[in-house]
Design a protein around this motif. Sequence first.
Motif, PDB file in Angstrom:
ATOM      1  N   ALA A   6       0.866  -1.190   0.000  1.00  0.00           N
ATOM      2  CA  ALA A   6       0.000   0.000   0.000  1.00  0.00           C
ATOM      3  C   ALA A   6       0.893   1.227   0.000  1.00  0.00           C
ATOM      4  N   LEU A   7       0.568   2.195  -0.833  1.00  0.00           N
ATOM      5  CA  LEU A   7       1.283   3.480  -0.797  1.00  0.00           C
ATOM      6  C   LEU A   7       0.423   4.495  -0.065  1.00  0.00           C
ATOM      7  N   SER A 227      -2.564   3.645   6.715  1.00  0.00           N
ATOM      8  CA  SER A 227      -2.635   2.577   5.716  1.00  0.00           C
ATOM      9  C   SER A 227      -2.216   1.286   6.396  1.00  0.00           C
ATOM     10  N   CYS A 228      -2.897   0.218   6.026  1.00  0.00           N
ATOM     11  CA  CYS A 228      -2.691  -1.053   6.736  1.00  0.00           C
ATOM     12  C   CYS A 228      -2.814  -2.226   5.794  1.00  0.00           C
ATOM     13  N   ILE A 229      -2.106  -3.290   6.115  1.00  0.00           N
ATOM     14  CA  ILE A 229      -2.370  -4.576   5.469  1.00  0.00           C
ATOM     15  C   ILE A 229      -2.806  -5.522   6.582  1.00  0.00           C
ATOM     16  N   GLU A 239       1.703  -1.453   8.920  1.00  0.00           N
ATOM     17  CA  GLU A 239       0.925  -0.223   9.129  1.00  0.00           C
ATOM     18  C   GLU A 239       1.862   0.970   9.045  1.00  0.00           C
ATOM     19  N   ILE A 240       1.379   2.065   8.506  1.00  0.00           N
ATOM     20  CA  ILE A 240       2.163   3.307   8.491  1.00  0.00           C
ATOM     21  C   ILE A 240       1.251   4.384   9.072  1.00  0.00           C
ATOM     22  N   ILE A 247       4.115   0.373   2.559  1.00  0.00           N
ATOM     23  CA  ILE A 247       4.175  -0.785   3.468  1.00  0.00           C
ATOM     24  C   ILE A 247       3.949  -2.034   2.644  1.00  0.00           C
ATOM     25  N   ASP A 248       4.467  -3.157   3.123  1.00  0.00           N
ATOM     26  CA  ASP A 248       4.272  -4.381   2.367  1.00  0.00           C
ATOM     27  C   ASP A 248       4.114  -5.591   3.275  1.00  0.00           C
TER      28      ASP A 248
END
Length: 276
Positions: A6-7, A227-229, A239-240, A247-248
């Motif tokens: 996610a950017l 932003s999260c995965i 998470e950022i 993030i990846d």
Amino acid sequence: MANLIALQMTSTPDVTENLDHVEQQLARLTVNEPTLVVLPECFACFGGGDKVLLSIAEPLGKGPIQSRLSHMAKQYGVWLVAGSMPLEGTHPDKFTASCLLINDAGERVTEYQKIHLFDVQVADNTKTYCESKYTQAGSTLVSVKDTPFGHLGLAICYDVRFPGLFQAMAEHQALDVIALPAAFTQKTGEAHWQALIKARAIENQCYLVAAGQTGIHANQRQTHGHSCIISPWGETLAEIPQSVGAIDAQLDPTIVNRIRRDMPVYSHNKFRSYLV
Ligand SMILES: O=C(O)CNC(=O)[C@H](CS)NC(=O)CCC(=O)C(=O)O
């Protein structure tokens, strides 16, 4: 295995600046497996007002933004979920909030038009959000089976509040990944963002990649970021908080299969419409 990214961005009204930023982030990636990169809602232009968005709206399949996205996907070898960007609708004064899925050969796979528009009062300095004033709502669910990431569902921002949308996408085949470009407000994000994205991942037993806008934009709107995965078990894999960046996380289909085998909510569900 595949890679999910996610950017998180603080997009400005300047399209070139925003696309350059996306390109810088993509250029840093090491890509050696199928990679899905989700961009935030309005990644290409944010905070300039609806007139600016209308002026940059492109016809589907044609125009400088789509052409650059397609080149970048191919050059960097990634699948892009291009957040939302304005495309020309059928109404002359409105655009669609369209999310394009572009494969790693630079070809457009599908387009999803945001269905739920944010016509809401929020106790922040914007107060009244009336997205439907300039956005033409979509009416068609869009998910794609057989991607390298499995069954991929597309939804945008406010859509995350409507679990029926995801259930409908999963009607005949469970989703494996949900891509969620977003620009949550700071206020509603603080209160609800994490609970909503975790709930959608847990109830669908799938990965969820949520890419947000963050910070203070040209129109003084503040977005929540974070932003999260999320994993199919509801864990935060990456998470950022509020900075800009990428993030990846790894997508591991054996985890999806194990969770569904051990807790088969999909087949236990008495409310899938064809069972009723
Ligand atoms: O209009 C633009 O410039 C870009 N679009 C957005 O920021 C959209 C519509 S205003 N934002 C949301 O859907 C926020 C949802 C949200 O915050 C919630 O569900 O709580």
